[in-house]
Write an enzyme that holds these catalytic residues in place. Structure first.
Site, short mmCIF file in Angstrom:
data_model
loop_
_atom_site.label_atom_id
_atom_site.label_comp_id
_atom_site.label_asym_id
_atom_site.label_seq_id
_atom_site.Cartn_x
_atom_site.Cartn_y
_atom_site.Cartn_z
N TYR A 11 -13.18 12.72 -11.04
CA TYR A 11 -12.15 12.26 -10.10
C TYR A 11 -12.60 11.03 -9.29
O TYR A 11 -12.03 9.94 -9.43
CB TYR A 11 -11.81 13.44 -9.18
CG TYR A 11 -10.96 13.17 -7.97
CD1 TYR A 11 -9.79 12.42 -8.05
CD2 TYR A 11 -11.31 13.72 -6.74
CE1 TYR A 11 -9.00 12.22 -6.91
CE2 TYR A 11 -10.52 13.54 -5.62
CZ TYR A 11 -9.37 12.78 -5.70
OH TYR A 11 -8.60 12.59 -4.59
N ASP A 31 -21.29 9.91 -18.76
CA ASP A 31 -20.74 11.21 -18.37
C ASP A 31 -20.96 12.17 -19.53
O ASP A 31 -20.78 11.79 -20.69
CB ASP A 31 -19.24 11.07 -18.06
CG ASP A 31 -18.70 12.20 -17.20
OD1 ASP A 31 -18.22 11.91 -16.10
OD2 ASP A 31 -18.76 13.37 -17.64
N LEU A 33 -19.18 14.85 -19.91
CA LEU A 33 -17.85 15.47 -20.09
C LEU A 33 -17.89 16.99 -19.89
O LEU A 33 -17.02 17.69 -20.38
CB LEU A 33 -17.24 15.11 -21.46
CG LEU A 33 -16.98 13.62 -21.68
CD1 LEU A 33 -16.29 13.40 -23.03
CD2 LEU A 33 -16.12 13.02 -20.56
N PHE A 66 -22.52 9.61 -9.39
CA PHE A 66 -21.57 10.67 -9.02
C PHE A 66 -21.83 11.97 -9.77
O PHE A 66 -21.40 13.03 -9.30
CB PHE A 66 -20.13 10.23 -9.34
CG PHE A 66 -19.72 9.00 -8.60
CD1 PHE A 66 -19.18 9.09 -7.34
CD2 PHE A 66 -19.91 7.75 -9.16
CE1 PHE A 66 -18.82 7.96 -6.63
CE2 PHE A 66 -19.56 6.60 -8.46
CZ PHE A 66 -19.02 6.71 -7.20
N TYR A 134 -25.62 24.00 -3.16
CA TYR A 134 -25.00 22.70 -3.42
C TYR A 134 -25.40 21.69 -2.33
O TYR A 134 -25.94 20.62 -2.63
CB TYR A 134 -23.47 22.86 -3.47
CG TYR A 134 -22.73 21.55 -3.41
CD1 TYR A 134 -22.82 20.63 -4.45
CD2 TYR A 134 -21.95 21.21 -2.30
CE1 TYR A 134 -22.16 19.41 -4.38
CE2 TYR A 134 -21.28 20.00 -2.23
CZ TYR A 134 -21.38 19.10 -3.27
OH TYR A 134 -20.74 17.90 -3.21
N PHE A 199 -7.78 31.22 3.32
CA PHE A 199 -9.06 31.90 3.49
C PHE A 199 -9.43 32.03 4.97
O PHE A 199 -10.22 31.26 5.50
CB PHE A 199 -10.17 31.15 2.75
CG PHE A 199 -9.96 31.06 1.26
CD1 PHE A 199 -9.43 32.13 0.54
CD2 PHE A 199 -10.31 29.90 0.56
CE1 PHE A 199 -9.25 32.06 -0.84
CE2 PHE A 199 -10.14 29.82 -0.81
CZ PHE A 199 -9.60 30.89 -1.51
N ARG A 272 -13.68 32.63 3.25
CA ARG A 272 -14.48 32.30 2.07
C ARG A 272 -15.91 32.08 2.56
O ARG A 272 -16.12 31.34 3.54
CB ARG A 272 -13.93 31.03 1.41
CG ARG A 272 -14.55 30.69 0.09
CD ARG A 272 -13.82 29.54 -0.59
NE ARG A 272 -13.98 28.27 0.12
CZ ARG A 272 -13.47 27.12 -0.30
NH1 ARG A 272 -12.74 27.08 -1.41
NH2 ARG A 272 -13.66 26.02 0.38
N GLY A 274 -19.39 30.88 3.55
CA GLY A 274 -19.99 29.56 3.70
C GLY A 274 -19.08 28.49 4.27
O GLY A 274 -19.49 27.35 4.43
O1 UPG Z 1 -7.07 27.93 -2.00
C1 UPG Z 1 -7.63 27.55 -0.96
C2 UPG Z 1 -8.59 26.52 -0.95
C3 UPG Z 1 -9.18 26.18 0.24
N1 UPG Z 1 -8.84 26.81 1.40
C4 UPG Z 1 -9.47 26.38 2.67
O2 UPG Z 1 -9.18 25.02 2.84
C5 UPG Z 1 -10.27 24.34 3.48
C6 UPG Z 1 -10.69 23.19 2.62
O3 UPG Z 1 -11.27 23.72 1.44
P1 UPG Z 1 -11.67 22.82 0.19
O4 UPG Z 1 -10.53 21.93 -0.16
O5 UPG Z 1 -12.21 23.73 -0.85
O6 UPG Z 1 -12.79 21.88 0.75
P2 UPG Z 1 -14.17 22.27 1.44
O7 UPG Z 1 -14.65 23.62 1.14
O8 UPG Z 1 -14.00 21.91 2.88
O9 UPG Z 1 -15.14 21.36 0.62
C7 UPG Z 1 -15.25 20.00 0.82
O10 UPG Z 1 -16.22 19.81 1.76
C8 UPG Z 1 -17.50 20.22 1.36
C9 UPG Z 1 -18.40 19.96 2.52
O11 UPG Z 1 -18.45 21.12 3.31
C10 UPG Z 1 -17.90 19.44 0.13
O12 UPG Z 1 -19.19 19.78 -0.23
C11 UPG Z 1 -16.93 19.76 -0.95
O13 UPG Z 1 -17.29 19.09 -2.13
C12 UPG Z 1 -15.58 19.31 -0.47
O14 UPG Z 1 -14.58 19.57 -1.40
C13 UPG Z 1 -11.36 25.39 3.66
O15 UPG Z 1 -11.26 25.89 4.96
C14 UPG Z 1 -10.98 26.49 2.67
O16 UPG Z 1 -11.37 27.77 3.11
C15 UPG Z 1 -7.91 27.82 1.42
O17 UPG Z 1 -7.61 28.41 2.47
N2 UPG Z 1 -7.33 28.17 0.23
#
Ligand code: UPG
Length: 313
Positions: A11, A31, A33, A66, A134, A199, A272, A274
């Site tokens: 992406y 890449d 893939l 990346f 990660y 979550f 969720r 972490g």
């Molecule tokens: O189906 C879903 C997916 C996500 N969330 C929430 O939405 C927020 C954003 O989640 P997500 O889009 O998965 O992003 P993050 O977990 O915040 O992850 C981002 O931020 C991280 C840094 O903490 C990076 O490492 C990741 O690559 C990047 O995608 C979080 O509170 C999740 O709990 C939901 O409630 N439902």
């Protein structure tokens, strides 16, 4: 410049590769893939399918790196995979760069290096206490880059991304395993999924859901072109990349509802593991030092561009 873009079938890598080509650079995409798509490699780029441990560096002047494993949850399940791929793979790449005398690199780092931050917005000087393999593996690469800069004259820039969204031309987010909020909500809007799982609604935030700083992928990509120019032998610079404004999960879902005109059924689930309550960047440093300025700062623009790039809706 003649550039190698690792992970350029993914992406963010594909958007950066496209912008580099538009700026007149010569681009080779490397890449394997494993998660990327061959048809995401922009026309005009040379494509090499392979591993980052054996990079095609002939004639290359700089690397934009990346390629990585990037699912936080998976990293908790399979820590060894993340350490070996993200750290081990990158060290092999850095060794190969040393041998080939390629001394500039722009690295895709992450807000996950900060873990559960104490304050907001987050400065680059904030303590780094990653809560997942990660984030820890990305932080380890940042540390390696500092030592390679000091010892071998590497010029490196790490960009710590917050939450990336949107699309650029036809380049869009399409992970096989989709964990991110905006694409998952849009899947509900297209009917591909029946509901969004929220979550946790018991976080210490205004509406109880997690707050994140969303940045448009085209603004993020532009920062890489500036970072490339800023690579200075012997220096490792680190910059946060976000918009400095937080949106809650509920707010993002509401914006998706408005932009798509579709109902978005939700179900509240447990937290969720972490997930920090709030992650908002201070990007003052890159704005001041490199003159970066985001153009698409409205969350509705980020959602709309992601929505309009979807083929099935
Ligand atoms: O189906 C879903 C997916 C996500 N969330 C929430 O939405 C927020 C954003 O989640 P997500 O889009 O998965 O992003 P993050 O977990 O915040 O992850 C981002 O931020 C991280 C840094 O903490 C990076 O490492 C990741 O690559 C990047 O995608 C979080 O509170 C999740 O709990 C939901 O409630 N439902």
């Amino acid at each position: 410049m003649r550039l190698l873009v690792t992970g350029g079938a993914g992406y963010i890598g594909s958007v950066v590769a496209a912008q580099l080509l538009e700026a007149g650079h010569e681009v080779t995409v490397l890449d394997d893939l494993s998660t990327g798509h061959a048809d995401a490699v922009p026309g005009g780029a040379r494509f090499v399918r392979g591993d980052i441990a054996e990079p095609p560096l002939d004639g290359i002047e700089a690397v934009l790196h990346f390629a990585a494993k990037s699912l936080v949850g998976e990293s908790v399940e399979k820590p060894g995979l993340y350490w070996s791929h993200n750290l081990g793979g990158t060290l092999a790449l850095l060794d190969a760069m040393r041998r080939a005398d390629v001394n500039r690199i722009v690295f895709s780092s992450t807000a996950a290096v900060y873990g559960n931050p104490e304050g907001s917005p987050i400065l680059e000087s904030a303590p780094t206490r990653p809560t997942s393999p990660y984030g820890a593996s990305k932080l380890a690469v940042d540390t390696a880059l500092t030592t390679f800069a000091g010892l071998y004259g590497l010029g490196a820039v790490s960009l710590r991304y917050f939450n990336v969204g949107g699309a650029y031309q036809s380049f869009r987010e399409r992970h096989t395993t989709e964990t991110h909020l905006i694409p998952n909500v849009l899947k509900v809007a297209t009917g591909e999924k029946s509901l969004v799982n929220v979550f946790g609604t018991d976080y210490p935030t205004a509406d109880g859901t997690c707050v994140r700083d969303y940045i448009h992928v085209s603004d993020l990509a532009r920062a890489h072109l500036l970072a490339l120019e800023a690579c200075t032998p012997g220096e490792h610079r680190i910059y946060n990349l976000g918009n400095g404004t937080g949106f809650s999960v509920k707010e993002v879902i509401e914006v998706c509802r408005e932009v798509t005109g579709h109902a978005i059924p939700t179900e509240v689930g447990p937290r969720r593991e972490g997930d920090p309550a709030t992650l908002v960047a201070s990007s003052d440093k890159i704005q001041q030092e490199l003159g970066w300025k985001p153009e698409k700062t409205e969350i509705s623009d980020i959602v709309r561009d992601a929505w309009e790039a979807l083929p099935l809706k």
